[in-house]
Design a protein around this motif. Structure first.
Motif, PDB file in Angstrom:
ATOM      1  N   THR A 152     -18.544  -3.640   9.405  1.00 34.54           N
ATOM      2  CA  THR A 152     -19.977  -3.885   9.166  1.00 34.54           C
ATOM      3  C   THR A 152     -20.400  -5.222   9.778  1.00 34.54           C
ATOM      4  OG1 THR A 152     -19.550  -4.976   7.063  1.00 34.54           O
ATOM      5  CG2 THR A 152     -19.960  -2.612   6.980  1.00 34.54           C
ATOM      6  N   ASP A 178     -25.575  -4.822  -0.523  1.00 34.76           N
ATOM      7  CA  ASP A 178     -24.788  -5.201   0.664  1.00 34.76           C
ATOM      8  C   ASP A 178     -25.652  -6.095   1.524  1.00 34.76           C
ATOM      9  OD1 ASP A 178     -23.150  -4.890   3.251  1.00 34.76           O
ATOM     10  OD2 ASP A 178     -22.037  -3.552   1.920  1.00 34.76           O
ATOM     11  N   LYS A 222     -25.491 -18.805   0.864  1.00 37.66           N
ATOM     12  CA  LYS A 222     -25.254 -19.074  -0.564  1.00 37.66           C
ATOM     13  C   LYS A 222     -24.323 -20.242  -0.825  1.00 37.66           C
ATOM     14  CE  LYS A 222     -22.540 -14.789  -0.997  1.00 37.66           C
ATOM     15  NZ  LYS A 222     -22.739 -13.460  -1.587  1.00 37.66           N
ATOM     16  N   GLN A 233       0.829  -1.220   0.000  1.00 41.91           N
ATOM     17  CA  GLN A 233       0.000   0.000   0.000  1.00 41.91           C
ATOM     18  C   GLN A 233       0.856   1.259   0.000  1.00 41.91           C
ATOM     19  OE1 GLN A 233      -2.373  -0.805   3.462  1.00 41.91           O
ATOM     20  NE2 GLN A 233      -4.156  -1.379   2.253  1.00 41.91           N
ATOM     21  N   GLU A 289     -26.314 -13.026  -5.283  1.00 40.33           N
ATOM     22  CA  GLU A 289     -25.852 -11.919  -6.118  1.00 40.33           C
ATOM     23  C   GLU A 289     -25.865 -12.270  -7.611  1.00 40.33           C
ATOM     24  OE1 GLU A 289     -24.513  -9.553  -3.606  1.00 40.33           O
ATOM     25  OE2 GLU A 289     -24.653 -11.096  -2.059  1.00 40.33           O
ATOM     26  N   HIS A 304     -11.915  -4.648   8.769  1.00 42.08           N
ATOM     27  CA  HIS A 304     -12.188  -3.507   7.885  1.00 42.08           C
ATOM     28  C   HIS A 304     -13.161  -2.502   8.478  1.00 42.08           C
ATOM     29  CE1 HIS A 304     -10.686  -6.023   4.302  1.00 42.08           C
ATOM     30  NE2 HIS A 304      -9.744  -5.643   5.107  1.00 42.08           N
ATOM     31  N   THR A 305     -14.250  -2.227   7.708  1.00 38.39           N
ATOM     32  CA  THR A 305     -15.133  -1.144   8.131  1.00 38.39           C
ATOM     33  C   THR A 305     -16.125  -1.612   9.195  1.00 38.39           C
ATOM     34  OG1 THR A 305     -16.744  -1.544   6.348  1.00 38.39           O
ATOM     35  CG2 THR A 305     -14.881  -0.105   5.850  1.00 38.39           C
ATOM     36  N   VAL A 341     -27.160 -11.871  -0.145  1.00 40.42           N
ATOM     37  CA  VAL A 341     -27.175 -12.899   0.894  1.00 40.42           C
ATOM     38  C   VAL A 341     -25.781 -13.050   1.503  1.00 40.42           C
ATOM     39  CG1 VAL A 341     -29.128 -14.218   0.037  1.00 40.42           C
ATOM     40  CG2 VAL A 341     -26.845 -14.697  -0.856  1.00 40.42           C
ATOM     41  N   SER A 387     -13.523   2.929   3.472  1.00 41.48           N
ATOM     42  CA  SER A 387     -12.303   2.165   3.196  1.00 41.48           C
ATOM     43  C   SER A 387     -11.372   2.823   2.180  1.00 41.48           C
ATOM     44  CB  SER A 387     -12.659   0.745   2.724  1.00 41.48           C
ATOM     45  OG  SER A 387     -13.440   0.785   1.549  1.00 41.48           O
ATOM     46  N   ASN A 430     -17.401  -0.914   0.964  1.00 40.44           N
ATOM     47  CA  ASN A 430     -17.817   0.249   1.743  1.00 40.44           C
ATOM     48  C   ASN A 430     -16.813   1.390   1.567  1.00 40.44           C
ATOM     49  OD1 ASN A 430     -19.090   1.908   3.559  1.00 40.44           O
ATOM     50  ND2 ASN A 430     -18.586   0.675   5.378  1.00 40.44           N
ATOM     51  N   ASN A 450      -9.253   7.092   7.417  1.00 42.41           N
ATOM     52  CA  ASN A 450      -9.196   7.574   6.039  1.00 42.41           C
ATOM     53  C   ASN A 450      -9.649   9.027   5.872  1.00 42.41           C
ATOM     54  OD1 ASN A 450      -7.922   5.505   4.602  1.00 42.41           O
ATOM     55  ND2 ASN A 450      -9.782   4.252   4.718  1.00 42.41           N
ATOM     56  N   THR A 496      -1.426   3.340   8.785  1.00 43.67           N
ATOM     57  CA  THR A 496      -2.745   2.815   9.166  1.00 43.67           C
ATOM     58  C   THR A 496      -2.783   1.310   8.931  1.00 43.67           C
ATOM     59  OG1 THR A 496      -3.628   3.128   6.944  1.00 43.67           O
ATOM     60  CG2 THR A 496      -3.891   4.964   8.482  1.00 43.67           C
TER      61      THR A 496
END
Ligand code: MGD
Ligand code: MGD
Ligand code: SF4
Ligand code: MO
Length: 690
Positions: free
Chosen positions: A593, A436, A458, A308, A485, A590-591, A453, A415, A411, A664, A582
């Motif tokens: 969720t 989502d 799935k 990164q 999806e 991650h975010t 889903v 992110s 997201n 971020n 970071t």
């Protein structure tokens, strides 16, 4: 309560599937009771050897969370509240607006983001919909923020951008060099192999990380280099290796090209000079080079600390140089091993959720390849140019070039780097569709929200970091009206007048993937019942490939590429004197969720923090646990200080999981010119007590 036979059968049921969090791909067994996933247990064997980390053990906790998206929602414009609508109404609206957008701005004005959390089948469907049904090349996903530089670098050097070896081999290496990977927290069941190598099998561990991560406690050498200085560090290692005749001349001669140029470059990188750039003592550089150069089997493991960066591709190329110069490619327990992050980021890349390649990494601008897909997908013409990348999509949205965007399972509002810029971009697009399983910071900008889903609902496949294609299996009925999806894209394709996506099952989708993706050519659901299969697997009788480049590189001969050191694009100065890096922590993903909706995980860690060296904290009058403000040229956030000697002086670390103190807001939107990955690991900040 009356129990009928069928329900009785459903009362308790064990379903074998794969952990939905990281790329290790551990096997899990979901315990299903009364149509709900009641618990998770480790599955036997596999990469995790019948073990799970705490996230795996908690993987059932988000599935039935009350705020799961359960039905499609829509609004005419962003000033309105969302209202519940039928699938038909939502999909009609998506298709209509898409047609309008194309009529107005052409196919270049519409963008798609796929998802490394979704299956191969889902991502294949998304990219096929975008390319064949819509005719746009603009498809990308979070691999751009993650290992885009790996794909660019290792493809150039070796001819394949994936982990060269397998997880299990790590424990038999003589030397493991871990660079920019906090393995115990981010790939715990891979760290276990490295620890076994070091603690039980006599292997030597070298860790290069500006933080004293847990793995460093077990290392023979911890090189705490300044963030962004790895190219210099690796050039320095190679300098000593050449100087002390530790290169593998036979390997270089027989299998590679271009060593001369690299030799010339690194001759100018003696350890003393490298010490000035990296902060690592010259003596330690010599020691590390000797350990690595003298090893029979040396393996390199790396992750986001390498990739990164605005020089991310060069960092990867430098590691490839190091491996080739010492003859450590194409044999057991060696190689260059990028640890892929998301559960299915490897697979999402494999099946073409990238703007420059069709499934199987075949270039979009190659006429033969395009011709093949035009025939396979039965369309007169496919886009013949590469699309734009994730961060470029946000720029295009802000400049008005992109008017319509579809985001599946990502997201970006949290992110992507420079959140204010991203949010302005999401606000600017005329029409935004987000698919989502939870409401997110990104669904807040949507016009249509479609419920996908979760992994438990799935069938399909995930491909783990070691290129292992594995089956995931449906354990419960979809929550509410959520839909799988690939079916959603099939229905949208019909509405766009394209009928090439009428699959009846995920098995059928996979069959098509195998037909058009040579590296998956010999894989089928039937063959995936056991251990899974590592690609390339070109034929039905092929056993799969644990080690890449055995006997020769995928591209023919390995390519040395000189990598001169360039400093990061934004370095500390008088106004912003600290360097921010970071990353992540063990208990959140991650975010957040999913993990922030897990009582177990959030019960342990649910708060942002700023790691800072105690000497820096003292100088700034900051106490441990005190709320501090961190300010960059892009924005500011407040979070608790965590004073720790485990971080270099002058550097702070913030995990990017927490929306209320979003790292971020601070990060920089400068891209690596070769791979377009953003510089998420270095920017300049100022820190103040509040
Ligand atoms: N618990 C948990 N596990 C995860 C994830 C998660 O969110 N939570 N995410 C998954 C994903 S998608 C990914 S990509 C992986 C990421 O896995 P990692 O890459 O291991 O995680 P990071 O915390 O981003 O960064 C790793 C290390 O890089 C160091 N570092 C920072 N800058 C530099 C530098 O310039 N040079 C060097 N040498 N090191 C540097 C940091 O100090 C940090 O220890 O984790 C996966 N696993
Ligand atoms: N500052 C900073 N920023 C970073 C990084 C960093 O180190 N530092 N790392 C970067 C990296 S390596 C990565 S990979 C990205 C990750 O960036 P993102 O992919 O944007 O982050 P996630 O939180 O994993 O988002 C995944 C989304 O998919 C949803 N989801 C989960 N399962 C499903 C499903 O089955 N179907 C659908 N439709 N949706 C689903 C989740 O609810 C969530 O909203 O972040 C990047 N951002
Ligand atoms: S190591 Fe990764 S795949 Fe294994 S249980 Fe933990 S999060 Fe899941
Ligand atoms: Mo990632």
């Amino acid at each position: 309560m009356e129990r009928r036979g069928k329900e009785w059968f459903r009362l308790i049921n064990n379903v074998d599937t794969i952990c939905p969090f990281c790329g290790v791909g551990c096997r899990v067994t979901l315990r299903v009771s009364n149509g709900r996933v009641a618990g998770v247990y480790p599955g036997e064997g596999g990469a995790g050897e019948g073990k799970l980390c705490i996230k795996g053990w908690s993987a059932h906790e988000f599935i039935h969370h009350p705020v799961r998206l359960a039905y499609p929602m829509m609004r005419e414009d962003r000033s309105q509240e969302f209202r519940r609508v039928s699938w038909d109404e939502a999909l009609d609206r998506v298709a209509e607006t898409l047609k309008d957008a194309i009529a107005k701005g052409g196919t270049d004005s519409v963008n798609f983001l796929g998802s490394a959390k979704c299956t191969n089948e889902d991502n294949y469907a998304l990219q096929k919909f975008a390319r064949a049904a819509v005719g746009t090349p603009h498809i990308d996903h979070c691999a751009r923020l993650c290992h885009a530089s790996t794909i660019a670098g290792l493809s150039e050097a070796f001819g394949s951008g994936a982990m060269t070896n397998s997880i299990e081999e790590l424990e038999d290496a003589d030397v493991v060099l871990v660079v920019g990977s906090n393995t115990t927290e981010q790939h715990p069941l891979i760290a276990r192999r490295i620890l076994r190598c070091v603690r039980e099998k006599g292997g030597t561990l070298i860790v290069a990380d500006p933080r004293r991560v847990d793995l460093a406690e077990f290392a023979h050498l911890h090189l705490s280099n300044r963030p962004g200085s790895d190219v210099a560090l690796i050039n320095g290692l190679l300098n000593v290796i050449i100087e002390q005749n530790l290169t593998d001349e036979g390997f270089i001669e027989n299998h590679t090209d271009g060593f001369g140029e690299v030799r010339k470059l690194v001759e100018a990188c003696p350890p003393e000079r490298v010490e000035e750039i990296t902060g690592v003592r010259a003596g330690d550089i010599v020691k590390a080079a000797q350990l690595f150069g003298r090893a029979g089997r040396a393996t390199i493991v790396y992750a986001m600390g390498i990739t990164q960066h605005a020089a991310g591709t060069d960092m990867v190329l430098a590691l490839a140089n190091l491996a080739m110069a010492t003859g450590n490619v194409g044999k057991r327990s060696s190689g260059v091993n990028p640890l892929r992050g998301q559960n299915n980021v490897q697979g999402a890349c494999d099946v073409g959720t990238l703007p420059a390649v069709y499934p199987g990494y075949r270039p979009v601008d190659d006429d033969t390849v395009r011709g093949f897909f035009e025939k396979a997908w039965d369309v007169p013409e496919l886009p013949g140019k590469a699309g734009i990348t994730l961060c470029e999509m946000m720029d295009a949205a802000l400049s008005g070039q992109t008017g319509w965007m579809y985001i599946m399972g990502e997201n970006p509002a949290l992110s992507d780097p420079d959140s204010q810029h991203v949010r302005a971009a999401l606000e600017k697009v005329d029409f935004l569709v987000v698919q989502d399983i939870f409401p997110t910071e990104t669904t807040a900008f949507a016009h249509v929200i479609l419920p996908g889903v979760s992994f438990a609902e799935k069938d399909g496949t995930f491909t783990s970091t070691e290129r292992r294609v594995q089956r995931i299996r449906r354990a419960i009925e979809p929550v509410g009206e959520a839909r799988s999806e690939w079916r959603i894209f099939g229905e949208l394709a019909e509405r766009m007048g394209y009928n090439g996506m009428r699959w009846g099952s995920s098995d059928e989708v996979f069959g098509e993937i195998a037909r058009v993706t040579p590296i998956y050519g010999g894989i089928s659901y039937e063959r995936l019942d056991g251990e899974g299969i590592q690609w390339p697997c070109p034929e039905e009788t092929h056993p799969g490939t644990p080690i890449l480049h055995e006997g020769g590189f995928s591209r023919g001969r390995g390519r040395f590429v000189p990598t001169p050191y360039n400093p990061p694009p934004e370095i500390p100065d008088d106004e912003y004197p600290m360097l921010l890096t970071t990353g992540r922590m063990l208990f959140q993903f991650h975010t957040g969720t999913m993990t922030r909706r897990s009582p177990t995980l959030s019960g342990i860690a649910n708060e942002a923090y700023v790691e800072i060296n105690p000497e820096d904290a003292d100088n700034l009058g900051i106490k441990n646990d005190q709320i501090i403000r961190v300010i960059s040229r892009r924005g500011e956030i407040c979070a608790k200080a965590r004073a720790t000697k485990n971080i270099l002086r002058g550097v702070i670390f913030i995990p990017f999981h927490f929306a209320e103190a979003a790292a971020n807001m601070l990060t920089l939107r400068v891209l690596d010119p070769k791979s377009k990955i953003p510089e998420l690991k270095v920017c300049a900040v100022r820190v103040e007590a509040v």
